[in-house]
Design an enzyme around this catalytic site. Sequence first.
Site, PDB file in Angstrom:
ATOM      1  N   SER A 200       0.854  -1.196   0.000  1.00 21.45           N
ATOM      2  CA  SER A 200       0.000   0.000   0.000  1.00 21.45           C
ATOM      3  C   SER A 200       0.883   1.236   0.000  1.00 21.45           C
ATOM      4  O   SER A 200       2.007   1.206   0.532  1.00 21.45           O
ATOM      5  CB  SER A 200      -0.873   0.015   1.258  1.00 21.45           C
ATOM      6  OG  SER A 200      -1.532   1.266   1.383  1.00 21.45           O
TER       7      SER A 200
ATOM      8  N   TYR B 168      -1.572  -0.548  10.291  1.00 22.32           N
ATOM      9  CA  TYR B 168      -1.780  -1.064   8.924  1.00 22.32           C
ATOM     10  C   TYR B 168      -0.610  -0.645   8.025  1.00 22.32           C
ATOM     11  O   TYR B 168      -0.051  -1.460   7.279  1.00 22.32           O
ATOM     12  CB  TYR B 168      -3.101  -0.514   8.378  1.00 22.32           C
ATOM     13  CG  TYR B 168      -3.326  -0.737   6.899  1.00 22.32           C
ATOM     14  CD1 TYR B 168      -3.772  -1.969   6.420  1.00 22.32           C
ATOM     15  CD2 TYR B 168      -3.112   0.292   5.973  1.00 22.32           C
ATOM     16  CE1 TYR B 168      -3.989  -2.180   5.068  1.00 22.32           C
ATOM     17  CE2 TYR B 168      -3.323   0.096   4.625  1.00 22.32           C
ATOM     18  CZ  TYR B 168      -3.772  -1.141   4.176  1.00 22.32           C
ATOM     19  OH  TYR B 168      -3.973  -1.345   2.820  1.00 22.32           O
TER      20      TYR B 168
HETATM   21  P1  NAP Z   1     -11.793  -5.188   0.185  1.00 21.90           P
HETATM   22  O1  NAP Z   1     -12.616  -4.509  -0.862  1.00 21.90           O
HETATM   23  O2  NAP Z   1     -12.076  -4.945   1.622  1.00 21.90           O
HETATM   24  O3  NAP Z   1     -11.871  -6.765  -0.115  1.00 21.90           O
HETATM   25  C1  NAP Z   1     -11.174  -7.610   0.758  1.00 21.90           C
HETATM   26  C2  NAP Z   1     -11.194  -9.024   0.216  1.00 21.90           C
HETATM   27  O4  NAP Z   1     -10.345  -9.810   1.054  1.00 21.90           O
HETATM   28  C3  NAP Z   1     -12.556  -9.666   0.264  1.00 21.90           C
HETATM   29  O5  NAP Z   1     -12.634 -10.598  -0.793  1.00 21.90           O
HETATM   30  C4  NAP Z   1     -12.540 -10.371   1.612  1.00 21.90           C
HETATM   31  O6  NAP Z   1     -13.395 -11.513   1.698  1.00 21.90           O
HETATM   32  C5  NAP Z   1     -11.103 -10.821   1.676  1.00 21.90           C
HETATM   33  N1  NAP Z   1     -10.595 -11.006   3.021  1.00 21.90           N
HETATM   34  C6  NAP Z   1     -10.619 -10.159   4.068  1.00 21.90           C
HETATM   35  N2  NAP Z   1     -10.049 -10.710   5.140  1.00 21.90           N
HETATM   36  C7  NAP Z   1      -9.653 -11.950   4.756  1.00 21.90           C
HETATM   37  C8  NAP Z   1      -9.032 -13.012   5.421  1.00 21.90           C
HETATM   38  N3  NAP Z   1      -8.706 -12.944   6.720  1.00 21.90           N
HETATM   39  N4  NAP Z   1      -8.786 -14.146   4.725  1.00 21.90           N
HETATM   40  C9  NAP Z   1      -9.119 -14.251   3.424  1.00 21.90           C
HETATM   41  N5  NAP Z   1      -9.729 -13.266   2.740  1.00 21.90           N
HETATM   42  C10 NAP Z   1      -9.988 -12.131   3.415  1.00 21.90           C
HETATM   43  O7  NAP Z   1     -10.230  -4.888  -0.021  1.00 21.90           O
HETATM   44  P2  NAP Z   1      -9.453  -4.166  -1.241  1.00 21.90           P
HETATM   45  O8  NAP Z   1      -9.620  -2.706  -1.104  1.00 21.90           O
HETATM   46  O9  NAP Z   1      -9.796  -4.842  -2.513  1.00 21.90           O
HETATM   47  O10 NAP Z   1      -7.945  -4.477  -0.817  1.00 21.90           O
HETATM   48  C11 NAP Z   1      -7.211  -5.551  -1.350  1.00 21.90           C
HETATM   49  C12 NAP Z   1      -5.756  -5.402  -0.934  1.00 21.90           C
HETATM   50  O11 NAP Z   1      -5.257  -4.138  -1.399  1.00 21.90           O
HETATM   51  C13 NAP Z   1      -5.536  -5.395   0.580  1.00 21.90           C
HETATM   52  O12 NAP Z   1      -4.337  -6.070   0.902  1.00 21.90           O
HETATM   53  C14 NAP Z   1      -5.404  -3.920   0.922  1.00 21.90           C
HETATM   54  O13 NAP Z   1      -4.656  -3.700   2.092  1.00 21.90           O
HETATM   55  C15 NAP Z   1      -4.707  -3.407  -0.321  1.00 21.90           C
HETATM   56  N6  NAP Z   1      -4.896  -1.977  -0.544  1.00 21.90           N
HETATM   57  C16 NAP Z   1      -6.121  -1.449  -0.813  1.00 21.90           C
HETATM   58  C17 NAP Z   1      -6.254  -0.073  -0.989  1.00 21.90           C
HETATM   59  C18 NAP Z   1      -7.571   0.603  -1.283  1.00 21.90           C
HETATM   60  O14 NAP Z   1      -7.637   1.847  -1.263  1.00 21.90           O
HETATM   61  N7  NAP Z   1      -8.642  -0.130  -1.542  1.00 21.90           N
HETATM   62  C19 NAP Z   1      -5.130   0.753  -0.897  1.00 21.90           C
HETATM   63  C20 NAP Z   1      -3.896   0.174  -0.633  1.00 21.90           C
HETATM   64  C21 NAP Z   1      -3.791  -1.190  -0.452  1.00 21.90           C
HETATM   65  P3  NAP Z   1     -14.987 -11.381   2.064  1.00 21.90           P
HETATM   66  O15 NAP Z   1     -15.658 -10.865   0.806  1.00 21.90           O
HETATM   67  O16 NAP Z   1     -15.398 -12.772   2.421  1.00 21.90           O
HETATM   68  O17 NAP Z   1     -15.082 -10.407   3.203  1.00 21.90           O
END
Ligand code: NAP
Length: 247
Positions: A142, A156
């Site tokens: 991130s 985080y």
């Molecule tokens: P998100 O929309 O919250 O989706 C999270 C996904 O991960 C969902 O499929 C969820 O499953 C799954 N998940 C959560 N906890 C889990 C666990 N303990 N074991 C297995 N699966 C799990 O997240 P996102 O925004 O797409 O983020 C994806 C990655 O990008 C993360 O590592 C996050 O830190 C990183 N990131 C995101 C952003 C941003 O702005 N969005 C920025 C920087 C980095 P369920 O559907 O079953 O809940």
Amino acid sequence: MSNVMVITGGSRGIGAACVKLAVQAGFDICFSYVSNKEAADKVSAEASAMGGTAKAVQADVGNEADILHLFAEADKMGVLKSLINNAGIVDQSQRVEDYTVERLNRMYSVNVVGSILCAREAIKRMSTKHGGKGGTIVNLSSAAAYLGSPNQYVDYAASKAAIDTFTKGLSLEVADEGIRVNAVRPGLIDTDIHESGGEIDRVKRLEHMVPMKRGGSAEEVAKGILWLTSDDASYVTGDCMNVTGGR
Ligand code: NAP
């Protein structure tokens, strides 16, 4: 035999976008979700409609037994070629002096320990040292890793800095074993993760701080991730690629 890709957290957000692009790239996908079966089933159905395969496995990456189950399910599908360590969580905005040990243990077991354990399972299958045919790993870091996220979630941010260092070290460890390891650092991306941290409007509230003056989409991040898994990136390893609109 099919080329299999494991994607953790493939039911929503960036992970779900990766599933769809990876199906188009010809991978058979084995992805995890933790609780949202409806979202996972929808992603699987969309992959089928595209003529591909995306198997949903309920597996919490904070639990080693679940990780072993996820990879055992992937083994049934063919040869593992790629891992996208995507699952990651935030928590409510808090200052460091208010953190509980429960918050920190949950955050680090999912974001750091879970990613490392998944990489361990992938290396056992892909490393030429273990009789594998090589492959790729992409870890989700991130922009928080270098911004620090003060007054929101410094824990985080630090967990994602750990992912950057893990990416560097692991890439060097397996560079001559046929495995490329890279990280992608998304910036402010429009997914559900902000709501899970108690801030539904976070992208709108902060997008003025992005040089490009907008949040990014899950698809824009997934395209960078899929490029790193492709042969077009055949000489790229140990890199952390920012997908941040310049932030
Ligand atoms: P998100 O929309 O919250 O989706 C999270 C996904 O991960 C969902 O499929 C969820 O499953 C799954 N998940 C959560 N906890 C889990 C666990 N303990 N074991 C297995 N699966 C799990 O997240 P996102 O925004 O797409 O983020 C994806 C990655 O990008 C993360 O590592 C996050 O830190 C990183 N990131 C995101 C952003 C941003 O702005 N969005 C920025 C920087 C980095 P369920 O559907 O079953 O809940």
